[in-house]
Structures are given as structure tokens and as C-alpha cells.
Design an enzyme around this catalytic site. Sequence first.
Site, PDB file in Angstrom:
ATOM      1  N   HIS A  15       0.577  15.401  -4.805  1.00  0.00           N
ATOM      2  CA  HIS A  15       1.912  15.083  -5.325  1.00  0.00           C
ATOM      3  C   HIS A  15       2.399  13.732  -4.779  1.00  0.00           C
ATOM      4  CE1 HIS A  15       1.917  19.375  -6.337  1.00  0.00           C
ATOM      5  NE2 HIS A  15       1.538  19.561  -5.082  1.00  0.00           N
ATOM      6  N   SER A  68       2.329 -13.981  -8.520  1.00  0.00           N
ATOM      7  CA  SER A  68       3.605 -14.019  -9.241  1.00  0.00           C
ATOM      8  C   SER A  68       4.039 -15.464  -9.384  1.00  0.00           C
ATOM      9  CB  SER A  68       4.676 -13.221  -8.482  1.00  0.00           C
ATOM     10  OG  SER A  68       5.963 -13.477  -9.003  1.00  0.00           O
TER      11      SER A  68
END
Length: 476
Positions: free
Chosen positions: A153, A283
Site C-alpha cells: 500500500h 527541468s
Amino acid sequence: MSQDRYESPLAARNASPEMLRLFSPRRKFGLWRRLWLELARCQRELGLHRISAQALEQMEAHLDDIDFELAGEWEQRLRHDVMAHVHAFEQAAPAAKGIIHLGATSQYVVDNADLILMRDAMRLLCGRLANAIDALGEFALKWKDLPTLGYTHFQPAQLITVGKRATLWAQDLLLDLQELEHRIDTLQFRGVKGTTGTQASFLSLFDGDHDKVEQLDRMVTNRFGFRESFAVTGQTYPRKIDAQVVSALAGVAASVHRFCNDVRLLAGLKQIEEPFEPEQVGSSAMAYKRNPMRCERATGLARFVISLSTSPLQTAAEQWLERTLDDSSNKRLAIPESFLAIDGCLLIVIDVARGLVVYPRVIEAAVAAELPFMATEQILMSAVRSGGDRQQLHERIRQHAQAAAEQVKLHARPNDLLTRLKQDQALTSVAWDQILDPAAFIGRASEQTEQFIRCMVGPVRVRYAGQLGQAVELRV
């Protein structure tokens, strides 16, 4: 490339030159000519002597020098691509005029060529998968003993090892390899079946001789490397075959997506990263960034293939009676693009798997932060063995754990559970150094990794020995 015309990014940025050549017009129409040649050759061998040796010689001499401009002119006039290429071939081999395509329907060349292309493309992908499995096997063996947090999870769970996690990625790809190998091994040829699959035209050519018609089908099938042709067809081979093949490619896509997503998650945790080149820009605005660009691209391509997997199923469902033509325009997109996209995916997986960067210190820090919580059961058992009361000890440990968790979550302080437990007089008998060794929490992860590589990766390396270690160059 003309800058005024659209070009598929699959061709421009992702698929390999080898896969692009497989689905190129030259390869496709060259196969059509080879299919016509073998049909004529086998017909002559079975007694159709109106097919001359000169016709076969001229056909064989012009298998690849296709006049695409001439074929295009014919198609503009006839609105039929197969007949356009029949005329273009006849002009290149005039002695074969009138015997090219004898007894055949368009799907003799279209379908049989498509089956050859899919078989050859699957073989290429099997080599890609073997290289990816090999690279992940090397990585798994190298890091088989490094404890790391398992996550369920996406929450910290019991410890595994970095190498054991890699075997899960490799196992997914191994299942895909087995599926593709099965598809190749069981793939059948359409063969020589005629317009609606009854072979009536060939029965007429051979004056009602059923044995010769069956022999013709077998001969052509075998000469293109297939053991069998379909026992029955309509005008086409069953379109369920396309659905099965693309479903297998979608299976590869799911495995690629899972692997690349895991790498992206681990990169966010700064535990593992894909390779990053010296001049690579993460970026345009944030100069510090090391975005997992390769894995992001692969997940995008993988989703595209998964989305394509329903299209051949819809085409198979839509076929009316012996055939309807609405399969053609769809197949021209769904089949090649599925292969091109998966080829691009696997090139990325190989590149990433060979260059994965591991940060052991970060991994060790993450383990150290969570290990006190994971060790509470062993601490409890150790204190009980020394004569403590199990229920009382459980409650003391629970209270310490809750207090430590509050420090971590509410105050952003380090996990001080160990300090609290060591100061508790009820736990002075615990052998702390022994219990808090991360290697004591990984179970059989190292042994499982070694066994997987020996028993599962090893046979792949044997089968694909001649294809392993091939250089991979990403397009951009």
C-alpha cells in the site's frame, strides 16, 4: 523528414531501426512478391507447366527493386493496393504476366505477409525481453543481500532486499517472454485457401485433384517457415489471432509499466534512480531536478499499447460471415503501432535496468527509521524468554511505540523508540545488537534471489545466448 508533414513519434523517437524495417513498405511488399514467387514455383512443381522457368527467374530477379511510384499510380487508378502491385510486378517480370497471383485472393499475400511480420516482430521482442531479464538478473544478484524496506500500500512493511525486489520485475517479464514464445510456436499460416477459404480456384487449376491442392498448401506454408496452416479459414485468417498477439504485447506493457512506476517511486524516495547523463536536463525551470524521464516515457507508451489491446478484439467480433473489409484500416494501425511502441518500451527497460543507480546510505537510513517498529515482536519474544509477562510487556511496548510515533508525525522528530525501549527496566534482558541487525529481518530473500536467477534467468540466458549484451541506443 519533411517538417511540413506529420510523422508518428513511434517512428521518429521510440522504435528501433530493426522494428521499423520489419514494418516498412519495402519489407511488406517484398514479402508479397516472395509469396507470389513461391506460389508460382510450387504450382509449377505440381504440374502447372504454363508457368515458365523464365517467369520464375524474372520474378526472383525483382523481389526487392519495387517501383513504388509505379505501384502508386496503379493504385490511384484501380483503388486496390494488391492489384496495383500485381501490375507493377508484371511490368518488372513480363514473362510472368498472367500467372502472378494465379488462383489467389488478395488475402493470400496480405494475410500471409502479416503473419510473417508478426512472427518476426515477436522474435525480435523475445530478444529484447531476454536482454531485459538478463540485466535485471545481474542487478538482482549484485544487490541480493542489501536489506531495504518492503512496501505494501506504499506504506513501510517487512524488510526485503534490493535484489529480491528486482526478481519480481524480472519474473513479470519472464512470463511475458513465455507467452510470446508460445504465440510464436503455435502461430499458423493462412496458407493457400482461395477467396472464401474453400480452395475452389486451386481445385479448378489442378483439374479436381484434391491431393495436389492440399500439397500446394503445405508446400507454401513450409517454405515460409511455418509448420502448419489453418485447417479452415474464411477469406482471412481468424482475426482472433491479432487479438491474442496484441494481448500478449499488452501483457508486456503492463510489466513495463509496473517496473518503471516502481523506479519512479523509488527515485522519489532517493533510493534508486534511472541513469542520468552528464548533460541531461531534468527541468527547464528547476535546474536541480533529476526527473525519471526514461521511465515516464515508457509508462506512457505502455498505456498506449494497453489501450490498443481492445481494438483487435473489436475487429474479431465485427467480422461478418466469411469476411468484411472493415478490419483492414484498423489492422494497419493497431498491429504495427503495438509492436513499435513495445519495442520502444523494452529498449528503455534494458537501458534503465543496465544503468540503475542504487543509494545504499539512503536505503540504510530508511531501514533504520522503521526498524524499531518492525523489531517490536522480536523484542517482545526476547523479553518473554527471559521470564517476562507477555501481556504486560506487550502493553509497555505498545505505549512506547505510540509515543515514538507521535514524536515522528506531530513534531517531525527522529524515531526515538529504541531509546525509550532500552531505558525500560522491563527490557534490560534484550540482546539489542542481535535483534536490530537488518539482515535478521530479510528471511530467505537472498536465497530466493539466487534460486530465481539460477532456475529461471539461467535458461533464458542459454536460449538467447547469441542475442544478449546487444548495445541499446535510445533515439532521443
